[in-house]
Design a protein around this motif. Structure first.
Motif, PDB file in Angstrom:
ATOM      1  N   SER A 104       7.934  15.402 -15.097  1.00 12.11           N
ATOM      2  CA  SER A 104       6.396  14.689 -14.521  1.00 12.11           C
ATOM      3  C   SER A 104       5.996  14.525 -14.753  1.00 12.11           C
ATOM      4  O   SER A 104       5.028  13.450 -14.015  1.00 12.11           O
TER       5      SER A 104
ATOM      6  N   ASN B 137      12.844   1.873 -11.663  1.00 12.88           N
ATOM      7  CA  ASN B 137      13.660   2.735 -11.530  1.00 12.88           C
ATOM      8  C   ASN B 137      14.908   2.209 -11.082  1.00 12.88           C
ATOM      9  O   ASN B 137      15.979   2.890 -10.773  1.00 12.88           O
TER      10      ASN B 137
ATOM     11  N   LYS C  27       5.881  11.412 -15.620  1.00  9.78           N
ATOM     12  CA  LYS C  27       5.528  10.217 -14.904  1.00  9.78           C
ATOM     13  C   LYS C  27       4.440   9.864 -14.228  1.00  9.78           C
ATOM     14  O   LYS C  27       3.621   9.197 -13.548  1.00  9.78           O
ATOM     15  N   LYS C  28       3.501  11.153 -14.094  1.00  8.49           N
ATOM     16  CA  LYS C  28       2.492  11.179 -13.701  1.00  8.49           C
ATOM     17  C   LYS C  28       1.666  10.967 -14.476  1.00  8.49           C
ATOM     18  O   LYS C  28       0.791   9.659 -13.246  1.00  8.49           O
TER      19      LYS C  28
ATOM     20  N   THR D 246       8.054  17.881 -19.922  1.00 12.70           N
ATOM     21  CA  THR D 246       8.385  17.635 -18.760  1.00 12.70           C
ATOM     22  C   THR D 246       8.346  16.425 -18.550  1.00 12.70           C
ATOM     23  O   THR D 246       7.398  15.525 -18.426  1.00 12.70           O
TER      24      THR D 246
END
Length: 865
Positions: free
Chosen positions: A631, A831, A634-635, A629
């Motif tokens: 996420s 980003n 990104k964590k 994933t």
């Protein structure tokens, strides 16, 4: 005018009703006894001359002079005299030519344009004529007598006042050789260039002759006994053209100086020498072109023929050189006439193609009007130079039919009297003399008549004995479309030189080239209407441009007639309409059946597509569930982005992420193919990577890729055999220990871009793919250790960006452009970089309103430390 049988010529004065014996008023220069002749015909021309045909010849009366001239009687020695003295009738045609009918020997014509060429030739058994008809030289002495040399040898003098001939060879045997050239010096002495006796000195007063003969042991003697030309430079020197070079003869010392090829002459045989009377000699050679000799500098300047160069002399044989009033040199050669412009040293060629009667030319003279008179191997030409137009001037050619001695003339048999302008040209049948200004041009415009019309090679006889010349419209069947016309220009001055040009309007675009041909064939003409036109020119080239025209209609066969074509068109239209009506009815029925079938098949296809799409959507959910994933990634890497654009619903490109302890691994992989096949490979690759890390605890990027390669080959049974699959993947794999400043990277055909500050580094991969049926026992993948500082960015990616077509020229994006774009945006927030790269590829694919389809899956990972 009244002609009687024995009463002479009478004139009736109609006003006073008086009959006058006109012969009493005539100046009878010779006793003609016209009053005793049988006068058979009388006619008066527009020039005020009365022509009288009698039983004893033709008589001409010039009314303005009240003079009777005995014009013509038959003469066996003159081919141009009338055929018979017993004349019967006279007729004057529209051109002014006089037609003379005889009692039993046909008719003669006296043309309105009389060409006055006097002809002098040998008469057998008459010693008061030239000794031979082949004339070598003509010259005039100080008393107006003609010095003539022929092949019979020696030199003869014609006293033109008494018409008596003196043959000098009869008095001195030293003069028996043929003479090729004569020079009369100021003392009245003759210098003779001979064939065989060298140079001869001849004093006509004393009869003394001295011959200068070539002596091989004496270098001061003449170089050869054949002397072609003699030129006096007015400085006491004679210049001699010989068969063995050029000689200078000093008349005071009687010594010769020889000039050979090693002195600068282009060849040893010299045809002619002349000069400007000062310090320049012009030399015509036989094989060496034109040579110009400066007696001061003693230098030769040679002009030779050059193949392919139209500005060079046209031939290396120069027979004669003439210096005109403008200072131009005219050269008669064996290949036409050349004009040598002395100021520019430019040469202009004139040949038969321009209008000369023959390319081999001899003598050249200029008349008072600037015309050049040129003798040749086929008559005499009057040439009016004009280099301002493409025709190079005007030509008028004369031949034997004009009264010349013959068509062939000889090399140095020519002379011009500078006072009277009289010109003499000699040839193989005597010589001619004439005054150029007395030759009258023929300005009569000849009418053109059709004299025959043929179809299928048979002459057509028209109804009512109507001749073809009066027909304005001729009709021919399509079966007889091989037609031909015969025509004639009605000018009889020299009918063999009349020219014709014709065309068939509707068939020919241009007029035919002028020629003497009087026949125009037209085979296999298609039906239609045409106009045949023909025009003619007289012997002087004066054209009747109005000419003659006749309409020709080739009637078509019935199937090409208008009524048949219209009927056929109507019938065809009706048949087509009927066919369309029947066909339309059938098509409507077939359309209805087809629509029902298409609707049924469409419903089936729609259902199948929905089923397939549902399956693919389900496959996507499975792929998303299996792959890491975003996420979780990104964590671990807060400052990161992923641009992920599958070509189809599912993708062959995938990103991979795994964490074990403090060690974090991520990769950008590009599997073989895209869509469902690529998605399968991505799942296999993801599972194998996790298995290798978990089960075998391999965390080094290079070792991991090596193990992955082996597992892929094992899983897909790839052994390098024919028929094995070539499926595999390219991958950029990175490993980073949390808190460390070292990034480890290994790549299989996928590089890594590292940007630190302003420095952009492309870390190269191993040039091997993962998997694939490759006959390579070991693939040496290498782990690169990269020092990363805070703010450094690394980019891993598939080949989707580089291979995408677009831009203004429809080309690939290429790796170079991707690297430049990443270098340009590395400083902006991480980003925002994903949005920029998404926008960049969209603009590339949709540039200039040309939308290019996505050709492959696109994957780009950016991580900032």
């Amino acid at each position: 005018w009244i002609g009687t049988r024995k009463g002479g010529l009478n004139l009736m004065d109609k006003k006073n009703n008086i009959l006058i014996d006109y012969t009493k008023f005539l100046d009878m220069s010779e006793p003609k006894e016209l009053d005793k002749y049988w006068i058979r015909s009388i006619i008066e021309d527009k020039h005020g001359q009365v022509w009288v045909a009698t039983k004893n010849g033709l008589t001409k009366i010039e009314l303005n002079k009240q003079c009777l001239g005995f014009y013509e009687m038959h003469n066996d020695n003159n081919a141009y005299s009338i055929n018979c003295n017993n004349l019967t009738d006279l007729f004057l045609d529209a051109s002014g030519s006089l037609w003379i009918g005889s009692y039993d020997l046909g008719f003669d014509i006296v043309h309105h344009t009389i060409v006055n060429f006097s002809h002098h030739k040998k008469v057998e058994d008459d010693d008061n004529t030239i000794r031979s008809n082949i004339v070598f030289v003509i010259e005039e002495d100080e008393y107006g007598g003609l010095l003539i040399c022929t092949t019979a040898g020696g030199i003869s003098l014609l006293d033109r006042r008494t018409n008596r001939m003196t043959h000098y060879a009869d008095k001195n045997s030293e003069l028996d050789k043929p003479v090729l050239d004569i020079h009369l010096d100021k003392t009245g002495t003759l210098w003779l260039g001979t064939w065989g006796k060298g140079l001869q000195y001849f004093d006509r007063k004393t009869g003394f002759v001295k011959s200068y003969i070539a002596k091989s042991e004496d270098s001061t003697s003449i170089s050869n006994n054949t002397v072609m030309s003699v030129y006096d430079d007015n400085k006491g020197n004679l210049w001699l053209a010989t068969f063995n070079g050029m000689d200078r003869f000093d008349k005071k010392t009687t010594k010769f100086k020889r000039f050979y090829e090693n002195d600068g002459l282009p060849c040893k045989i010299i045809n002619y020498i002349t000069g400007n009377g000062q310090d320049t000699l012009w030399i015509g050679t036989r094989g060496g072109g034109l040579s110009i000799y400066n007696t001061k500098t003693q230098k030769f300047e040679n002009y030779l023929f050059v193949e392919g160069d139209s500005t060079s002399i046209s031939n290396n044989v120069v027979n004669y050189i003439y210096n005109d009033k403008k200072g131009h040199l005219w050269l008669s050669t064996d290949a036409g006439l050349n004009c040598f412009i002395k100021k520019t040293k430019k040469i202009i060629r004139i040949t038969e193609k321009d209008g000369l009667p023959h390319n081999r030319l001899w003598g050249i003279f200029e008349d008072k009007e600037g015309n050049l008179w040129i003798s040749s191997n086929y008559g005499i030409c009057r040439y009016t130079p004009d280099f301002t137009n493409s025709t190079k001037g005007k030509f008028r050619n004369f031949n034997k039919s004009d009264g010349l001695q013959g068509n062939e003339f000889t090399q140095l048999a020519h002379f011009q009297n500078n006072k009277t302008g009289e010109i003499f040209f000699g040839g193989v049948n005597g010589f001619n003399s004439f005054f150029p200004d007395r030759i009258i041009e023929n300005k009569y415009i000849p009418p053109v008549h059709l004299i025959s019309f043929k179809k299928m090679d048979e002459e057509v006889v028209f109804k009512g004995d109507t001749t073809v010349n009066y027909k304005k419209d001729i009709q021919v069947s399509w079966r007889e479309n091989f037609i031909a016309f015969e025509f004639a220009g009605l000018d009889y001055a020299d009918p063999e030189k009349n020219l014709y040009s014709y065309k068939m309007e509707g068939l020919d675009i241009n007029w035919s080239n002028p020629s003497v041909r009087r026949y125009a064939p037209y085979p296999n003409i298609r039906d239609g209407e045409y106009i045949f036109r023909v025009r003619a020119a007289n012997n002087e080239g004066i054209w009747n441009n109005e000419g003659l025209a006749v309409r020709v209609t080739i009637n078509p066969p019935f199937w090409r007639t208008n009524w048949f074509i219209i009927s056929s068109v109507i019938a065809t239209i009706l048949a087509i309409l009927l066919y369309i009506r029947i066909r339309t009815k059938r098509l409507k029925q077939e359309k209805r059946i087809l629509e029902e079938t298409v609707a049924q098949r469409t419903a089936e296809l729609r259902q199948k597509n929905e089923d397939i799409l549902s399956s693919i959507q389900y496959a996507k959910r499975i792929q998303v569930a299996i792959l890491p994933t975003l996420s979780a990634f990104k964590k671990e890497f807060p400052n990161s982005f992923i641009v992920y654009k599958p070509k189809d619903i599912v993708s062959g490109d995938f990103f991979w992420f795994y964490k074990k302890g403090k060690r974090r691994l991520f990769a950008a992989a590009d599997c073989t193919g895209h869509g469902v096949p690529g998605a399968f490979m991505s799942i296999i690759g993801n599972n194998l990577l996790e298995k290798i890390v978990n089960d075998k605890n391999i965390l080094d990027p290079a070792e991991l890729l090596t193990e992955l390669d082996a597992d892929i080959i094992e899983a897909l049974d790839q052994r390098g055999r024919k028929g094995d699959s070539f499926d595999g993947m390219d991958i950029a794999l990175c490993a980073h220990e949390k808190g460390s400043n070292v990034l480890e990277y290994a790549g299989a055909y996928r590089p890594l871009i590292h940007i630190s500050g302003r420095e952009v580094t492309k870390v190269r991969s191993t040039k091997r793919s993962i998997g694939g049926s490759q006959k390579i026992e070991k693939k040496d993948f290498v782990t690169n250790r990269i020092e990363v500082k805070k703010g450094d960015i690394v980019y891993a990616f598939s080949d989707g960006y580089a291979d995408q077509f677009g831009g203004p020229k429809g080309r690939k994006f290429m790796m170079r452009n991707l690297q430049e774009e990443l270098a340009n945006i590395h400083h902006i927030p991480i980003n925002e970089q994903a949005d920029y790269m998404n926008e960049t590829i969209e603009i590339w694919m949709n540039n200039y309103n040309l939308k290019y389809e996505q050709v492959d899956d696109i994957l780009l990972i950016g991580v900032q430390f």
